[in-house]
Design a protein around this motif. Structure first.
Motif, mmCIF file in Angstrom:
data_model
loop_
_atom_site.group_PDB
_atom_site.id
_atom_site.type_symbol
_atom_site.label_atom_id
_atom_site.label_comp_id
_atom_site.label_asym_id
_atom_site.label_seq_id
_atom_site.Cartn_x
_atom_site.Cartn_y
_atom_site.Cartn_z
ATOM 1 N N GLY A 154 38.576 15.181 72.314
ATOM 2 C CA GLY A 154 39.577 15.606 71.348
ATOM 3 C C GLY A 154 40.204 16.921 71.748
ATOM 4 O O GLY A 154 39.893 17.479 72.795
ATOM 5 N N SER A 155 41.070 17.416 70.879
ATOM 6 C CA SER A 155 41.762 18.666 71.207
ATOM 7 C C SER A 155 42.018 19.550 70.002
ATOM 8 O O SER A 155 42.689 20.556 70.121
ATOM 9 N N ARG A 156 41.492 19.208 68.847
ATOM 10 C CA ARG A 156 41.861 19.927 67.623
ATOM 11 C C ARG A 156 40.883 21.025 67.203
ATOM 12 O O ARG A 156 41.098 21.657 66.184
ATOM 13 N N LYS A 158 39.722 24.580 67.300
ATOM 14 C CA LYS A 158 40.365 25.812 67.760
ATOM 15 C C LYS A 158 39.796 27.070 67.133
ATOM 16 O O LYS A 158 39.710 28.102 67.782
ATOM 17 N N GLN A 162 35.383 26.166 63.400
ATOM 18 C CA GLN A 162 35.333 24.825 63.984
ATOM 19 C C GLN A 162 34.397 24.801 65.189
ATOM 20 O O GLN A 162 33.575 23.894 65.330
ATOM 21 N N SER A 177 37.327 19.406 63.272
ATOM 22 C CA SER A 177 38.778 19.640 63.190
ATOM 23 C C SER A 177 39.280 19.614 61.751
ATOM 24 O O SER A 177 40.362 20.110 61.468
ATOM 25 N N GLU A 178 38.478 19.074 60.831
ATOM 26 C CA GLU A 178 38.855 19.023 59.417
ATOM 27 C C GLU A 178 38.454 20.297 58.663
ATOM 28 O O GLU A 178 38.796 20.444 57.494
#
Length: 179
Positions: A154-156, A158, A162, A177-178
């Motif tokens: 993934g990439s989310r 950051k 997270q 990511s959420e």
């Protein structure tokens, strides 16, 4: 001229050049659930290393490059998360830079002090969309289990929170990511 035309046709019609975008994405997603691909990296001491040498350890690998502007903040935040609480998983930041100097400048600028590897062939990693990087972009993150199987990509992820969820609480990349 005819030989040149035939040669060009063969070059551009073979391998990943002939795949559609959808085929490349599907092929890259198919890496999930399989042993992580063999690829040579180098430590900052310029010694060769591979994921296969880490068998028996769970790993979070963060792929980045100095030419990727979002990678700077994410790398800084990963460093802060590592320094806040020791990770419960091995964390490796992997540069897809071609040049060592660019990599060293980025590490100095971000203050990253964790484990860093540099790809021996970054262009191949991008072209073949290795490590389930189906978007073909950076930053990119993967989780590899202790059996050397690529679990997710993934990439989310950051923010510091997270990253902490992924490296300390065993959250999936999607869950983190959420946050």
């Amino acid at each position: 001229m005819k030989k040149v035309s035939i040669l060009l046709f063969l070059i551009f019609s073979s391998g990943s050049w002939s795949q559609t975008y959808e085929e490349k994405v599907a092929a890259s997603r198919a890496f999930i659930g399989k042993p992580v691909q063999e690829h040579t990296f180098y430590t900052m001491d310029k010694l060769p290393i591979t994921f296969q040498s880490l068998e028996g350890e769970s790993v979070v690998a963060y792929f980045f490059a100095s030419w990727c502007s979002p990678c700077y903040e994410a790398l800084e935040n990963l460093n802060k998360a590592i320094n806040t609480a020791p990770p419960s998983i091995r964390v490796v930041a992997i540069s897809l830079d071609e040049d060592w100097t660019d990599l060293e400048r980025m590490l100095a600028r971000t203050g990253f002090t964790g484990e860093v590897w540099k790809s021996a062939d970054a262009k191949l990693a991008f072209r073949e969309r290795l490590f389930a990087n189906f978007s073909g972009s950076l930053p990119h993150i993967v989780r590899i289990d202790s059996n050397g199987v690529l679990v997710e990509g993934g990439s989310r992820v950051k923010t510091i929170e997270q990253w902490a969820a992924v490296i300390n609480k065993n959250a999936s990349l999607a869950e983190a990511s959420e946050i």
